[in-house]
Write a protein that holds these residues in place. Structure first.
Motif, PDB file in Angstrom:
ATOM      1  N   ARG A  68       0.776  -1.269   0.116  1.00  0.00           N
ATOM      2  CA  ARG A  68       0.007   0.131   0.069  1.00  0.00           C
ATOM      3  C   ARG A  68       1.071   1.393   0.078  1.00  0.00           C
ATOM      4  NH1 ARG A  68      -4.612   0.254   4.643  1.00  0.00           N
ATOM      5  NH2 ARG A  68      -2.417  -0.526   5.908  1.00  0.00           N
ATOM      6  N   TYR A  69       1.907   1.238   0.934  1.00  0.00           N
ATOM      7  CA  TYR A  69       2.769   2.353   0.890  1.00  0.00           C
ATOM      8  C   TYR A  69       3.647   2.601  -0.432  1.00  0.00           C
ATOM      9  CZ  TYR A  69       6.417   5.689   2.563  1.00  0.00           C
ATOM     10  OH  TYR A  69       7.263   6.565   2.585  1.00  0.00           O
ATOM     11  N   LEU A  70       4.020   1.451  -1.182  1.00  0.00           N
ATOM     12  CA  LEU A  70       4.266   1.505  -2.306  1.00  0.00           C
ATOM     13  C   LEU A  70       3.726   2.236  -3.627  1.00  0.00           C
ATOM     14  CD1 LEU A  70       6.816   0.801  -4.253  1.00  0.00           C
ATOM     15  CD2 LEU A  70       5.993  -1.451  -4.966  1.00  0.00           C
ATOM     16  N   LEU A  71       2.450   1.995  -3.402  1.00  0.00           N
ATOM     17  CA  LEU A  71       1.322   2.470  -4.263  1.00  0.00           C
ATOM     18  C   LEU A  71       1.106   3.891  -4.228  1.00  0.00           C
ATOM     19  CD1 LEU A  71      -0.973  -0.491  -4.724  1.00  0.00           C
ATOM     20  CD2 LEU A  71       0.575   0.314  -6.397  1.00  0.00           C
ATOM     21  N   ASN A  72       1.309   4.306  -2.874  1.00  0.00           N
ATOM     22  CA  ASN A  72       1.151   5.740  -2.529  1.00  0.00           C
ATOM     23  C   ASN A  72       2.365   6.516  -3.055  1.00  0.00           C
ATOM     24  OD1 ASN A  72      -1.124   5.403  -0.908  1.00  0.00           O
ATOM     25  ND2 ASN A  72      -0.176   5.217   0.777  1.00  0.00           N
ATOM     26  N   LEU A  73       3.449   5.907  -3.043  1.00  0.00           N
ATOM     27  CA  LEU A  73       4.598   6.688  -3.677  1.00  0.00           C
ATOM     28  C   LEU A  73       4.636   6.624  -4.982  1.00  0.00           C
ATOM     29  CD1 LEU A  73       7.650   4.741  -1.421  1.00  0.00           C
ATOM     30  CD2 LEU A  73       6.526   6.855  -1.123  1.00  0.00           C
ATOM     31  N   ALA A  74       4.038   5.370  -5.660  1.00  0.00           N
ATOM     32  CA  ALA A  74       3.790   5.741  -7.100  1.00  0.00           C
ATOM     33  C   ALA A  74       2.915   6.602  -7.647  1.00  0.00           C
ATOM     34  CB  ALA A  74       3.511   4.419  -7.733  1.00  0.00           C
ATOM     35  N   GLU A  75       1.964   6.884  -6.966  1.00  0.00           N
ATOM     36  CA  GLU A  75       0.921   8.189  -7.194  1.00  0.00           C
ATOM     37  C   GLU A  75       1.397   9.263  -7.052  1.00  0.00           C
ATOM     38  OE1 GLU A  75      -2.598   7.740  -4.536  1.00  0.00           O
ATOM     39  OE2 GLU A  75      -3.399   6.413  -5.755  1.00  0.00           O
ATOM     40  N   GLN A  76       2.462   9.479  -6.159  1.00  0.00           N
ATOM     41  CA  GLN A  76       3.215  10.918  -6.022  1.00  0.00           C
ATOM     42  C   GLN A  76       4.024  11.076  -7.518  1.00  0.00           C
ATOM     43  OE1 GLN A  76       5.150  11.603  -2.129  1.00  0.00           O
ATOM     44  NE2 GLN A  76       4.167   9.901  -1.283  1.00  0.00           N
ATOM     45  N   LEU A  77       4.772   9.909  -7.513  1.00  0.00           N
ATOM     46  CA  LEU A  77       5.492  10.197  -8.896  1.00  0.00           C
ATOM     47  C   LEU A  77       4.886  10.413 -10.078  1.00  0.00           C
ATOM     48  CD1 LEU A  77       8.297   7.241  -8.150  1.00  0.00           C
ATOM     49  CD2 LEU A  77       8.752   9.807  -7.917  1.00  0.00           C
ATOM     50  N   LEU A  78       3.580   9.695 -10.259  1.00  0.00           N
ATOM     51  CA  LEU A  78       2.909  10.032 -11.306  1.00  0.00           C
ATOM     52  C   LEU A  78       2.199  11.258 -11.560  1.00  0.00           C
ATOM     53  CD1 LEU A  78       1.010   6.603 -11.561  1.00  0.00           C
ATOM     54  CD2 LEU A  78       3.045   7.481 -13.303  1.00  0.00           C
ATOM     55  N   ALA A  79       2.076  11.960 -10.168  1.00  0.00           N
ATOM     56  CA  ALA A  79       1.579  13.243 -10.238  1.00  0.00           C
ATOM     57  C   ALA A  79       2.624  14.356 -10.300  1.00  0.00           C
ATOM     58  CB  ALA A  79       1.022  13.668  -8.780  1.00  0.00           C
ATOM     59  N   LEU A  80       3.930  14.122 -10.581  1.00  0.00           N
ATOM     60  CA  LEU A  80       5.042  15.017 -11.128  1.00  0.00           C
ATOM     61  C   LEU A  80       4.830  15.513 -12.418  1.00  0.00           C
ATOM     62  CD1 LEU A  80       8.121  13.391  -9.104  1.00  0.00           C
ATOM     63  CD2 LEU A  80       6.934  15.261  -8.431  1.00  0.00           C
ATOM     64  N   PRO A  81       5.268  16.552 -12.760  1.00  0.00           N
ATOM     65  CA  PRO A  81       5.529  17.144 -14.162  1.00  0.00           C
ATOM     66  C   PRO A  81       6.412  16.173 -14.923  1.00  0.00           C
ATOM     67  CG  PRO A  81       5.883  19.125 -12.720  1.00  0.00           C
ATOM     68  CD  PRO A  81       5.918  17.877 -11.823  1.00  0.00           C
ATOM     69  N   GLU A  82       5.617  16.089 -16.118  1.00  0.00           N
ATOM     70  CA  GLU A  82       6.497  15.028 -16.926  1.00  0.00           C
ATOM     71  C   GLU A  82       7.867  15.640 -17.136  1.00  0.00           C
ATOM     72  OE1 GLU A  82       4.559  13.931 -20.630  1.00  0.00           O
ATOM     73  OE2 GLU A  82       2.797  13.293 -19.825  1.00  0.00           O
ATOM     74  N   THR A  83       8.982  14.770 -17.525  1.00  0.00           N
ATOM     75  CA  THR A  83      10.256  15.005 -17.789  1.00  0.00           C
ATOM     76  C   THR A  83      10.786  14.092 -18.567  1.00  0.00           C
ATOM     77  OG1 THR A  83      12.324  15.251 -16.830  1.00  0.00           O
ATOM     78  CG2 THR A  83      10.914  13.926 -15.826  1.00  0.00           C
ATOM     79  N   ARG A  84      11.759  14.447 -19.412  1.00  0.00           N
ATOM     80  CA  ARG A  84      12.375  13.601 -20.329  1.00  0.00           C
ATOM     81  C   ARG A  84      13.398  12.884 -19.729  1.00  0.00           C
ATOM     82  NH1 ARG A  84      13.363  17.707 -25.677  1.00  0.00           N
ATOM     83  NH2 ARG A  84      11.391  18.346 -26.044  1.00  0.00           N
ATOM     84  N   THR A  85      13.997  13.051 -18.792  1.00  0.00           N
ATOM     85  CA  THR A  85      15.260  12.415 -18.272  1.00  0.00           C
ATOM     86  C   THR A  85      14.519  11.447 -16.869  1.00  0.00           C
ATOM     87  OG1 THR A  85      16.870  14.086 -18.938  1.00  0.00           O
ATOM     88  CG2 THR A  85      17.090  12.438 -17.326  1.00  0.00           C
ATOM     89  N   PRO A  86      14.782  10.406 -16.739  1.00  0.00           N
ATOM     90  CA  PRO A  86      14.364   9.774 -15.636  1.00  0.00           C
ATOM     91  C   PRO A  86      14.868  10.265 -14.589  1.00  0.00           C
ATOM     92  CG  PRO A  86      14.592   8.030 -17.575  1.00  0.00           C
ATOM     93  CD  PRO A  86      15.345   9.445 -18.017  1.00  0.00           C
ATOM     94  N   LEU A  87      14.208   9.973 -13.179  1.00  0.00           N
ATOM     95  CA  LEU A  87      14.817  10.477 -11.818  1.00  0.00           C
ATOM     96  C   LEU A  87      15.856   9.484 -11.514  1.00  0.00           C
ATOM     97  CD1 LEU A  87      11.723  11.455 -10.074  1.00  0.00           C
ATOM     98  CD2 LEU A  87      13.028  12.830 -11.400  1.00  0.00           C
ATOM     99  N   ASP A  88      17.230   9.917 -11.058  1.00  0.00           N
ATOM    100  CA  ASP A  88      17.855   9.059 -10.443  1.00  0.00           C
ATOM    101  C   ASP A  88      17.899   8.895  -8.888  1.00  0.00           C
ATOM    102  OD1 ASP A  88      18.829  11.263  -9.416  1.00  0.00           O
ATOM    103  OD2 ASP A  88      20.896  11.277 -10.647  1.00  0.00           O
ATOM    104  N   THR A  89      18.683   8.126  -8.495  1.00  0.00           N
ATOM    105  CA  THR A  89      18.345   8.016  -6.764  1.00  0.00           C
ATOM    106  C   THR A  89      18.353   9.163  -6.007  1.00  0.00           C
ATOM    107  OG1 THR A  89      20.634   7.224  -6.515  1.00  0.00           O
ATOM    108  CG2 THR A  89      18.972   5.686  -6.774  1.00  0.00           C
ATOM    109  N   THR A  90      18.998  10.145  -6.186  1.00  0.00           N
ATOM    110  CA  THR A  90      18.998  11.548  -5.925  1.00  0.00           C
ATOM    111  C   THR A  90      17.966  12.417  -6.210  1.00  0.00           C
ATOM    112  OG1 THR A  90      21.717  11.716  -5.875  1.00  0.00           O
ATOM    113  CG2 THR A  90      20.577  13.535  -5.361  1.00  0.00           C
ATOM    114  N   ALA A  91      17.528  12.579  -7.194  1.00  0.00           N
ATOM    115  CA  ALA A  91      16.160  13.168  -7.444  1.00  0.00           C
ATOM    116  C   ALA A  91      15.169  12.543  -6.791  1.00  0.00           C
ATOM    117  CB  ALA A  91      16.063  13.393  -9.021  1.00  0.00           C
ATOM    118  N   LEU A  92      15.007  11.010  -6.858  1.00  0.00           N
ATOM    119  CA  LEU A  92      14.061  10.487  -6.217  1.00  0.00           C
ATOM    120  C   LEU A  92      13.888  10.834  -4.734  1.00  0.00           C
ATOM    121  CD1 LEU A  92      11.765   8.236  -6.149  1.00  0.00           C
ATOM    122  CD2 LEU A  92      13.590   6.557  -5.667  1.00  0.00           C
ATOM    123  N   ALA A  93      14.862  11.019  -4.058  1.00  0.00           N
ATOM    124  CA  ALA A  93      14.899  11.395  -2.467  1.00  0.00           C
ATOM    125  C   ALA A  93      14.485  12.691  -2.445  1.00  0.00           C
ATOM    126  CB  ALA A  93      16.532  11.018  -2.041  1.00  0.00           C
TER     127      ALA A  93
END
Length: 354
Positions: A124-149
């Motif tokens: 459930r927590y993982l899906l909440n995280l996924a929702e947060q990421l999908l709500a971000l503005p679209e970007t051409r460059t995938p997020l790395d671990t630093t940007a994810l944090a």
């Protein structure tokens, strides 16, 4: 129904409706969320309806049912433990989420693995995280671990200071030290402190551990534990936590012995069995003439004045054989005590024969 928002009146209505359905051949399945919220009396009200099959009960709880549910109710149910999801299962959840939303999460491979690790087995927590990421503005460059944090808040450790997690982790710390594994012990210590455990609770347990599991095998162990307690009280967090960590490593690497612990328990059992027996007269003080006439203190031998500093006298009650409670090990300082006791036992036997 949810036990959080329901009471006895709700249960009565539900059981009445279930009985009415049963009269026309219909069965009732009752799902109770957070069932541990019902008190003991409310839980008892389920028993007759579960026993006669009026309802098939399914209860969900985030607590250990052994602690929170009546034994009578537990004995009539089957307990199924839901364990944290592994990495493969969490990855499958992300795949399904992406398929349902028709969007790929904006993560590179390392960041995707980091996201799964953040969930710590909670789908459930993982899906909440996924929702947060999908709500971000679209970007051409995938997020790395630093940007994810930067975009995702790190999940707090799964630790309940008042319930099962509290007892599980202190047990893990205790047994890691008992097993002489300082690395595992430091791991569990860090888990507890990161989860918000009171460091003074840990300090008290270290003192207990030093007496119970190490004892005289290393007489300095309890001093180290007490010193860590004192340092923490003087410095507080986070500086004082290092003293607790130092004590954990010392205790984990110290020689172990529960000889005193076992001996004390054996002495307790004997005391309950022989509690009415008087001490032998020769080791009793005689402050009055009557007590001297009764033999108090007669023939007492002052051990420091003897040639070997050991008289070999019998200090048990007259009607009780000499018993052995403390049996030291060959670990650490107790090895020296073992030899000393053997020497005294030989002297005692020789003088009794003489």
């Amino acid at each position: 129904m949810s036990a959080t928002f329901s009471g006895v009146a709700d249960l009565r209505k539900l059981f009445t409706a279930a009985r009415n359905r049963r009269t026309i051949g219909q069965s009732t399945m009752l799902f109770v969320d957070e069932i541990h919220r019902f008190n003991r009396a409310q839980q008892d009200s389920f028993l007759p309806y579960v026993e006669d099959g009026t309802v098939t009960l399914i209860g969900a709880t985030t607590e250990n049912p052994s602690f929170e549910l009546n034994g009578a109710l537990l004995s009539r149910t089957q307990v199924l433990v839901l364990k944290p999801l592994d990495e493969a299962a969490l990855s499958t959840l992300l795949d399904r989420a992406e398929h349902l939303t028709d969007h790929r999460l904006p993560l590179d491979d390392d960041a995707r693995r980091a996201l799964i690790a953040m969930a710590d087995g909670d789908g459930r927590y993982l899906l909440n995280l996924a929702e947060q990421l999908l709500a971000l503005p679209e970007t051409r460059t995938p997020l790395d671990t630093t940007a994810l944090a930067h975009h995702i808040q790190q999940r707090a450790p799964l630790y309940d200071k008042a319930q099962e997690g509290h007892y599980n982790l202190i047990s893990a710390l205790h047994k890691s030290m008992r097993g002489s594994d300082p690395d595992a012990a430091l791991h569990w210590l860090a888990r507890m402190l990161d989860g918000g455990e009171d460091p003074l609770f840990v300090a008290r347990r270290l003192v207990r551990f030093a007496n119970e599991d190490i004892g005289i095998a290393d007489p300095h162990a309890v001093q180290q534990a007490l010193a860590a307690w004192d340092v923490y009280e003087r410095l507080g967090s986070p500086e004082g936590e290092l003293a607790i960590a130092q004590a954990v490593v010392y205790l984990a690497t110290a020689p172990k012995s529960i000889a005193v612990y076992r001996g004390f328990n054996a002495a307790h059992r004997a005391a309950r069995r022989t509690g009415s027996l008087m001490p032998p007269a020769h080791i009793l003080n005689a402050p009055t003439r009557l007590m001297k006439d009764l033999g108090y203190g007669k023939d007492y031998q002052y051990d420091p004045d003897t040639t070997d500093g050991f008289s070999g006298a019998d200090y048990f009650p007259d009607d009780m054989d000499h018993e052995t409670y403390y049996q030291p090990t060959h670990n650490g300082y107790e090895a020296q005590i073992t030899e000393r006791l053997r020497h005294w036992a030989a002297l005692r036997a020789r003088r009794q024969r003489g």
